[in-house]
Design a protein around this motif. Structure first.
Motif, PDB file in Angstrom:
ATOM      1  N   LYS A 355      51.248  37.513  34.767  1.00 51.37           N
ATOM      2  CA  LYS A 355      51.407  37.480  36.210  1.00 51.37           C
ATOM      3  C   LYS A 355      50.573  36.349  36.826  1.00 51.37           C
ATOM      4  O   LYS A 355      49.439  36.098  36.440  1.00 51.37           O
ATOM      5  CB  LYS A 355      51.061  38.812  36.876  1.00 51.37           C
ATOM      6  CG  LYS A 355      51.829  39.996  36.298  1.00 51.37           C
ATOM      7  CD  LYS A 355      53.318  39.892  36.569  1.00 51.37           C
ATOM      8  CE  LYS A 355      54.094  41.088  36.067  1.00 51.37           C
ATOM      9  NZ  LYS A 355      54.202  41.201  34.621  1.00 51.37           N
ATOM     10  N   VAL A 356      51.178  35.709  37.827  1.00 51.35           N
ATOM     11  CA  VAL A 356      50.597  34.525  38.464  1.00 51.35           C
ATOM     12  C   VAL A 356      49.226  34.823  39.061  1.00 51.35           C
ATOM     13  O   VAL A 356      48.286  34.049  38.915  1.00 51.35           O
ATOM     14  CB  VAL A 356      51.544  33.994  39.570  1.00 51.35           C
ATOM     15  CG1 VAL A 356      50.895  32.876  40.353  1.00 51.35           C
ATOM     16  CG2 VAL A 356      52.858  33.521  38.955  1.00 51.35           C
ATOM     17  N   VAL A 357      49.091  35.973  39.721  1.00 57.08           N
ATOM     18  CA  VAL A 357      47.839  36.269  40.420  1.00 57.08           C
ATOM     19  C   VAL A 357      46.670  36.375  39.440  1.00 57.08           C
ATOM     20  O   VAL A 357      45.555  35.937  39.735  1.00 57.08           O
ATOM     21  CB  VAL A 357      47.964  37.555  41.276  1.00 57.08           C
ATOM     22  CG1 VAL A 357      48.068  38.810  40.417  1.00 57.08           C
ATOM     23  CG2 VAL A 357      46.792  37.665  42.244  1.00 57.08           C
ATOM     24  N   ARG A 358      46.917  36.916  38.250  1.00 60.18           N
ATOM     25  CA  ARG A 358      45.841  37.023  37.257  1.00 60.18           C
ATOM     26  C   ARG A 358      45.402  35.641  36.778  1.00 60.18           C
ATOM     27  O   ARG A 358      44.214  35.355  36.669  1.00 60.18           O
ATOM     28  CB  ARG A 358      46.307  37.865  36.062  1.00 60.18           C
ATOM     29  CG  ARG A 358      46.354  39.361  36.328  1.00 60.18           C
ATOM     30  CD  ARG A 358      46.336  40.122  35.017  1.00 60.18           C
ATOM     31  NE  ARG A 358      46.505  41.547  35.251  1.00 60.18           N
ATOM     32  CZ  ARG A 358      47.658  42.186  35.137  1.00 60.18           C
ATOM     33  NH1 ARG A 358      48.738  41.520  34.797  1.00 60.18           N
ATOM     34  NH2 ARG A 358      47.734  43.486  35.353  1.00 60.18           N
ATOM     35  N   VAL A 359      46.389  34.797  36.475  1.00 62.74           N
ATOM     36  CA  VAL A 359      46.070  33.448  35.995  1.00 62.74           C
ATOM     37  C   VAL A 359      45.354  32.661  37.092  1.00 62.74           C
ATOM     38  O   VAL A 359      44.401  31.914  36.826  1.00 62.74           O
ATOM     39  CB  VAL A 359      47.359  32.718  35.547  1.00 62.74           C
ATOM     40  CG1 VAL A 359      47.065  31.283  35.141  1.00 62.74           C
ATOM     41  CG2 VAL A 359      48.008  33.474  34.385  1.00 62.74           C
ATOM     42  N   PHE A 360      45.774  32.838  38.338  1.00 61.91           N
ATOM     43  CA  PHE A 360      45.132  32.164  39.468  1.00 61.91           C
ATOM     44  C   PHE A 360      43.678  32.631  39.626  1.00 61.91           C
ATOM     45  O   PHE A 360      42.768  31.825  39.861  1.00 61.91           O
ATOM     46  CB  PHE A 360      45.930  32.433  40.746  1.00 61.91           C
ATOM     47  CG  PHE A 360      45.429  31.688  41.953  1.00 61.91           C
ATOM     48  CD1 PHE A 360      45.134  30.331  41.879  1.00 61.91           C
ATOM     49  CD2 PHE A 360      45.253  32.331  43.167  1.00 61.91           C
ATOM     50  CE1 PHE A 360      44.671  29.633  42.988  1.00 61.91           C
ATOM     51  CE2 PHE A 360      44.787  31.641  44.280  1.00 61.91           C
ATOM     52  CZ  PHE A 360      44.498  30.289  44.186  1.00 61.91           C
ATOM     53  N   LEU A 361      43.454  33.940  39.460  1.00 60.65           N
ATOM     54  CA  LEU A 361      42.084  34.466  39.558  1.00 60.65           C
ATOM     55  C   LEU A 361      41.209  33.953  38.417  1.00 60.65           C
ATOM     56  O   LEU A 361      40.021  33.683  38.615  1.00 60.65           O
ATOM     57  CB  LEU A 361      42.102  36.002  39.553  1.00 60.65           C
ATOM     58  CG  LEU A 361      42.620  36.671  40.838  1.00 60.65           C
ATOM     59  CD1 LEU A 361      42.654  38.182  40.676  1.00 60.65           C
ATOM     60  CD2 LEU A 361      41.761  36.292  42.034  1.00 60.65           C
ATOM     61  N   LEU A 362      41.791  33.801  37.236  1.00 60.47           N
ATOM     62  CA  LEU A 362      41.042  33.218  36.106  1.00 60.47           C
ATOM     63  C   LEU A 362      40.633  31.781  36.436  1.00 60.47           C
ATOM     64  O   LEU A 362      39.514  31.355  36.140  1.00 60.47           O
ATOM     65  CB  LEU A 362      41.886  33.246  34.831  1.00 60.47           C
ATOM     66  CG  LEU A 362      42.107  34.615  34.176  1.00 60.47           C
ATOM     67  CD1 LEU A 362      43.096  34.489  33.027  1.00 60.47           C
ATOM     68  CD2 LEU A 362      40.798  35.206  33.677  1.00 60.47           C
ATOM     69  N   TYR A 363      41.549  31.043  37.059  1.00 58.25           N
ATOM     70  CA  TYR A 363      41.262  29.660  37.465  1.00 58.25           C
ATOM     71  C   TYR A 363      40.124  29.628  38.497  1.00 58.25           C
ATOM     72  O   TYR A 363      39.181  28.844  38.383  1.00 58.25           O
ATOM     73  CB  TYR A 363      42.532  29.021  38.031  1.00 58.25           C
ATOM     74  CG  TYR A 363      42.307  27.758  38.817  1.00 58.25           C
ATOM     75  CD1 TYR A 363      42.051  26.549  38.172  1.00 58.25           C
ATOM     76  CD2 TYR A 363      42.327  27.769  40.217  1.00 58.25           C
ATOM     77  CE1 TYR A 363      41.831  25.382  38.894  1.00 58.25           C
ATOM     78  CE2 TYR A 363      42.111  26.615  40.945  1.00 58.25           C
ATOM     79  CZ  TYR A 363      41.861  25.427  40.277  1.00 58.25           C
ATOM     80  OH  TYR A 363      41.640  24.277  40.989  1.00 58.25           O
ATOM     81  N   LEU A 364      40.213  30.510  39.507  1.00 65.37           N
ATOM     82  CA  LEU A 364      39.177  30.560  40.550  1.00 65.37           C
ATOM     83  C   LEU A 364      37.823  30.951  39.978  1.00 65.37           C
ATOM     84  O   LEU A 364      36.781  30.427  40.375  1.00 65.37           O
ATOM     85  CB  LEU A 364      39.584  31.551  41.647  1.00 65.37           C
ATOM     86  CG  LEU A 364      40.796  31.170  42.503  1.00 65.37           C
ATOM     87  CD1 LEU A 364      41.122  32.276  43.502  1.00 65.37           C
ATOM     88  CD2 LEU A 364      40.550  29.855  43.239  1.00 65.37           C
ATOM     89  N   GLN A 365      37.853  31.877  39.010  1.00 69.51           N
ATOM     90  CA  GLN A 365      36.606  32.281  38.357  1.00 69.51           C
ATOM     91  C   GLN A 365      36.004  31.114  37.570  1.00 69.51           C
ATOM     92  O   GLN A 365      34.788  30.907  37.569  1.00 69.51           O
ATOM     93  CB  GLN A 365      36.877  33.478  37.434  1.00 69.51           C
ATOM     94  CG  GLN A 365      35.752  33.851  36.477  1.00 69.51           C
ATOM     95  CD  GLN A 365      34.522  34.415  37.178  1.00 69.51           C
ATOM     96  OE1 GLN A 365      34.451  34.447  38.402  1.00 69.51           O
ATOM     97  NE2 GLN A 365      33.547  34.843  36.401  1.00 69.51           N
ATOM     98  N   GLY A 366      36.870  30.337  36.938  1.00 71.82           N
ATOM     99  CA  GLY A 366      36.403  29.157  36.199  1.00 71.82           C
ATOM    100  C   GLY A 366      35.744  28.142  37.121  1.00 71.82           C
ATOM    101  O   GLY A 366      34.679  27.588  36.811  1.00 71.82           O
ATOM    102  N   ILE A 367      36.370  27.924  38.286  1.00 70.33           N
ATOM    103  CA  ILE A 367      35.795  27.013  39.286  1.00 70.33           C
ATOM    104  C   ILE A 367      34.432  27.533  39.757  1.00 70.33           C
ATOM    105  O   ILE A 367      33.474  26.771  39.924  1.00 70.33           O
ATOM    106  CB  ILE A 367      36.759  26.857  40.492  1.00 70.33           C
ATOM    107  CG1 ILE A 367      38.070  26.179  40.061  1.00 70.33           C
ATOM    108  CG2 ILE A 367      36.091  26.072  41.622  1.00 70.33           C
ATOM    109  CD1 ILE A 367      37.912  24.748  39.583  1.00 70.33           C
ATOM    110  N   ARG A 368      34.361  28.865  39.962  1.00 71.76           N
ATOM    111  CA  ARG A 368      33.092  29.450  40.419  1.00 71.76           C
ATOM    112  C   ARG A 368      31.979  29.233  39.395  1.00 71.76           C
ATOM    113  O   ARG A 368      30.853  28.902  39.756  1.00 71.76           O
ATOM    114  CB  ARG A 368      33.266  30.952  40.695  1.00 71.76           C
ATOM    115  CG  ARG A 368      31.955  31.612  41.148  1.00 71.76           C
ATOM    116  CD  ARG A 368      32.157  32.966  41.749  1.00 71.76           C
ATOM    117  NE  ARG A 368      32.424  33.994  40.747  1.00 71.76           N
ATOM    118  CZ  ARG A 368      32.400  35.303  41.012  1.00 71.76           C
ATOM    119  NH1 ARG A 368      32.145  35.736  42.242  1.00 71.76           N
ATOM    120  NH2 ARG A 368      32.654  36.183  40.066  1.00 71.76           N
TER     121      ARG A 368
END
Length: 483
Positions: A355-368
């Motif tokens: 699901k897109v939202v999970r992958v997007f949250l993984l990306y945001l967590q990586g940026i953090r």
């Protein structure tokens, strides 16, 4: 654990599922294809077994806890997938083994779209219709329909709904009552199916093909009534219609509900997941188009764009329809598209993948984490749109991702142990765990040539993918059975 209540519910659901054997039998009567007998036998067998399970336990009452909900959902898919294979087992022509029949049934019900059949267009119309119907029922999750029915039978449905609904945010209900939620989802689902059917028919399909392909399009399933899939029609217009409805079906259904209920289509543009989803789709299409044009695979740019658009959307949304053998493209593209299926559709859609939202949250967590390296003492919050998410949601997504990766590795290693080559094992695992369908190597066209052991392993992978790993994995923890 209220085992007798669980048996009663499963009995009711199997008896309810037996009704789905009637439409294919009627199709057989209409087309006089001689394929109706297996469905009549399966109907009788299913309803008898359902009543045997239900009747002795009919007076059992009790509120379901979360544990019972998870167990029922898993048993439900395993039991219905097994009963769904009965008509295929009873078939005389083609004569399918139990492993083949179960694989095909689970592939339909989990909307994976991987098939062991060849010469599909020569099969009885009843079988063709049944395969598409399985995907349509599985698309929204038969459980959601059952949730609308169970409250009337004195059994609460919230636990089932939480276990079944795809996506990381399970408790967001669109309407106050869970049964109303399920009904609204189905109204939208049926309306989209009807619209898709009409569009296909207007574009040149006959009514039978239009209905069948609408079933698998809205379910993001991928089964077709032809070996060549959508490519059989050789129509850019049909390709565009398919792409449009795949994109609609890959969007969170609660957004569709909000747009219809509030008569306000701005909700789509406010949704950060949808923006990311459309961005990913655009990038994939342009990349495929650029590579195909550079490699000179097709004679005209129009044809290259048509193929790039269709295959990119079909594979990345985990539908798996085909207009051409994408496995023959430059290897970079098939591997890219297989990887894109790991992302899949939006949460709360009929798409597979993580699901897109999970992958997007993984990306945001990586940026953090990168920002924290630069400013160790700063406090950064992860926002989805304007809403800051609690850390437990991000932790749950990381947990899901690690479980997904672990299950993927284990299934792939098991396939390699059966003697499968690397590319086939990797793509078959991705195709079934992401509920995608087509793979590469020996499973590029169909799954009929792999061993029975591999088929059983991949059937389990489909269930893992459909139930989003945790729902099935939780049953293997000692805590689940102790509590």
């Amino acid at each position: 654990m209220q085992y007798r209540t669980i048996i009663k519910i499963l009995g009711q659901l199997v008896a309810l599922f037996s009704i789905t054997m009637i439409p294919p039998a009627l199709v057989s009567l209409i087309y006089k294809d001689g394929g109706g007998v297996p469905f009549v036998l399966a109907f009788v067998f299913s309803i008898i077994i359902g009543l045997i399970a239900y009747y002795p336990n009919r007076k059992q009452r009790g509120d379901l806890k979360a544990r019972e909900g998870f167990l029922i959902v898993v048993l439900f898919w395993l039991v219905l997938g097994s009963f769904g294979s009965l008509p295929l087992i009873f078939l005389e022509e083609p004569n399918l083994s139990i492993a083949d029949s179960v694989f095909e049934s689970f592939s339909g019900l989990t909307t994976t779209g991987a098939t062991v059949l060849t010469g599909i267009e020569y099969l009885p119309k009843a079988i063709l219709f049944y395969r598409q119907q399985l995907q349509w029922l599985g698309g929204m999750g038969i459980i959601v329909l059952a949730v609308a029915v169970l409250p009337m039978l004195g059994v609460g449905g919230m636990q089932l709904y939480r276990a079944e609904t795809p996506g990381p945010v399970k408790d967001s209900k669109m309407t106050p009552r869970i049964a109303d939620t399920a009904k609204h989802l189905w109204y939208i689902y049926v309306s989209l199916t009807a619209a898709c059917t009409l569009a296909y028919w207007a574009a040149g399909m006959n009514w039978f093909d239009a209905i069948c392909h609408a079933f698998s399009t809205i379910a993001i399933g991928g089964f077709s009534t032809y070996d060549a899939s959508i490519g059989h029609f050789n129509s850019p217009l049909i390709n565009i219609i398919c792409v449009a409805f795949l994109l609609i079906a890959a969007v969170n259904f609660s957004l569709h509900y909000a747009a219809v209920a509030n008569k306000n289509f701005r909700v789509y543009w406010r949704d950060p997941e949808l923006k990311v989803f459309l961005f990913i789709q655009t990038c994939l299409v342009l990349l495929c188009f650029f590579v195909l044009t550079s490699a000179g695979i097709y004679t005209s740019t129009d044809q290259a764009f048509d193929q790039a658009l269709f295959q990119a959307v079909s594979i990345s949304t985990t539908a798996g329809f085909a207009t051409d053998s994408f496995s023959q493209w430059p290897l970079f593209l098939p591997i890219l598209l297989i990887f894109s299926s790991f992302i899949g559709g939006c949460a709360g859609s009929t798409g597979g993948g993580m699901k897109v939202v999970r992958v997007f949250l993984l990306y945001l967590q990586g940026i953090r984490e990168l920002n924290r390296l630069v400013h160790p003492r700063a406090i950064y919050s992860i926002k989805l749109g304007r809403k800051a998410l609690p850390d437990k949601v991000v932790e749950a997504v990381w947990g899901f991702f690690s479980a997904y990766a672990l299950v993927f590795v284990i299934i792939m290693l098991c396939l390699l142990a059966t003697g499968m080559d690397n590319i086939t094992a990797f793509s078959a695992t991705a195709a079934c765990l992401n509920n995608l369908g087509p793979g590469l190597g020996d499973v590029a066209a169909h799954f009929g040539d792999i061993t029975d052991t591999a088929k059983w392993i991949l059937t389990l992978a489909m269930v893992f993918g459909r139930l989003e790993i945790f729902t099935l994995l939780v049953l293997f923890t000692p805590t689940f059975w102790r509590g």
